[in-house]
Design a protein around this motif. Structure first.
Motif, PDB file in Angstrom:
ATOM      1  N   GLY A  23       7.934  -4.598  -6.565  1.00 21.66           N
ATOM      2  CA  GLY A  23       7.620  -3.576  -7.336  1.00 21.66           C
ATOM      3  C   GLY A  23       8.418  -2.788  -8.021  1.00 21.66           C
ATOM      4  O   GLY A  23       8.545  -2.342  -9.290  1.00 21.66           O
ATOM      5  N   THR A  24       9.741  -2.756  -7.273  1.00 15.51           N
ATOM      6  CA  THR A  24      10.674  -1.712  -7.978  1.00 15.51           C
ATOM      7  C   THR A  24      11.448  -2.608  -9.224  1.00 15.51           C
ATOM      8  O   THR A  24      11.782  -1.890 -10.152  1.00 15.51           O
ATOM      9  N   MET A  25      11.434  -3.928  -8.852  1.00 16.01           N
ATOM     10  CA  MET A  25      11.969  -4.769 -10.023  1.00 16.01           C
ATOM     11  C   MET A  25      10.995  -4.741 -11.240  1.00 16.01           C
ATOM     12  O   MET A  25      11.430  -4.395 -12.398  1.00 16.01           O
ATOM     13  N   THR A  26       9.723  -4.664 -11.224  1.00 21.00           N
ATOM     14  CA  THR A  26       8.814  -4.496 -12.132  1.00 21.00           C
ATOM     15  C   THR A  26       8.619  -3.368 -12.711  1.00 21.00           C
ATOM     16  O   THR A  26       8.433  -3.062 -13.912  1.00 21.00           O
ATOM     17  N   ALA A  54       4.333   4.359  -8.650  1.00 17.90           N
ATOM     18  CA  ALA A  54       5.027   5.512  -8.264  1.00 17.90           C
ATOM     19  C   ALA A  54       3.991   5.865  -6.777  1.00 17.90           C
ATOM     20  O   ALA A  54       4.591   6.172  -5.524  1.00 17.90           O
ATOM     21  N   LYS A  55       2.756   5.970  -6.939  1.00 18.94           N
ATOM     22  CA  LYS A  55       1.888   6.087  -5.878  1.00 18.94           C
ATOM     23  C   LYS A  55       2.052   5.063  -4.549  1.00 18.94           C
ATOM     24  O   LYS A  55       1.968   5.390  -3.537  1.00 18.94           O
ATOM     25  N   GLN A  56       1.953   3.691  -5.009  1.00 20.18           N
ATOM     26  CA  GLN A  56       2.297   2.374  -4.209  1.00 20.18           C
ATOM     27  C   GLN A  56       3.212   2.738  -3.482  1.00 20.18           C
ATOM     28  O   GLN A  56       3.421   2.533  -2.182  1.00 20.18           O
ATOM     29  N   LYS A  57       4.469   2.823  -4.273  1.00 15.58           N
ATOM     30  CA  LYS A  57       5.667   3.146  -3.610  1.00 15.58           C
ATOM     31  C   LYS A  57       5.893   3.968  -2.579  1.00 15.58           C
ATOM     32  O   LYS A  57       6.228   3.834  -1.466  1.00 15.58           O
ATOM     33  N   LYS A  58       5.197   5.014  -2.904  1.00 15.25           N
ATOM     34  CA  LYS A  58       5.251   6.252  -1.607  1.00 15.25           C
ATOM     35  C   LYS A  58       4.514   6.001  -0.265  1.00 15.25           C
ATOM     36  O   LYS A  58       4.724   5.868   0.618  1.00 15.25           O
ATOM     37  N   GLN A  59       3.305   5.234  -0.646  1.00 12.33           N
ATOM     38  CA  GLN A  59       2.566   4.368   0.665  1.00 12.33           C
ATOM     39  C   GLN A  59       3.340   3.563   1.212  1.00 12.33           C
ATOM     40  O   GLN A  59       3.346   3.595   2.397  1.00 12.33           O
ATOM     41  N   ILE A  60       3.964   2.552   0.599  1.00  7.89           N
ATOM     42  CA  ILE A  60       4.719   1.515   1.204  1.00  7.89           C
ATOM     43  C   ILE A  60       5.669   2.052   1.848  1.00  7.89           C
ATOM     44  O   ILE A  60       5.958   1.651   2.961  1.00  7.89           O
ATOM     45  N   VAL A  61       6.462   3.083   1.525  1.00  6.39           N
ATOM     46  CA  VAL A  61       7.573   3.683   2.184  1.00  6.39           C
ATOM     47  C   VAL A  61       7.028   4.398   3.329  1.00  6.39           C
ATOM     48  O   VAL A  61       7.640   4.064   4.446  1.00  6.39           O
TER      49      VAL A  61
END
Length: 79
Positions: A23-26, A54-61
């Motif tokens: 996700g961070t690469m994309t 950005a929303k997905q990243k927060k939840q994954i973290v």
């Protein structure tokens, strides 16, 4: 069994880790494309993708940290 105390499996942790890195690469690619695209309708698509991740990243973290694992570095603007 308390549902609030269930631990993720190694497969689930691995999937979250991979999703974060991919996700961070994309996200880096999407941000670059957003900066160079001139067509406003296409630019809107990239903007939506950036906001969604950005929303997905927060939840994954949150999931990763709740399991006591370090959050992967992922890709950044410097890559």
């Amino acid at each position: 069994m308390d549902k609030n105390k269930l631990k993720l499996t190694s497969s689930e942790i691995g999937t979250l880790w991979a999703e974060y890195v991919n996700g961070t690469m994309t996200d880096v690619v999407n941000r670059y494309m957003f900066s160079i695209v001139e067509d406003e309708s296409i630019k809107t698509i990239f903007e939506d993708a950036i906001k969604t991740f950005a929303k997905q990243k927060k939840q994954i973290v949150v999931f990763i940290e709740n399991e006591g694992f370090p959050v992967p570095l992922g890709f950044t603007e410097s890559d």
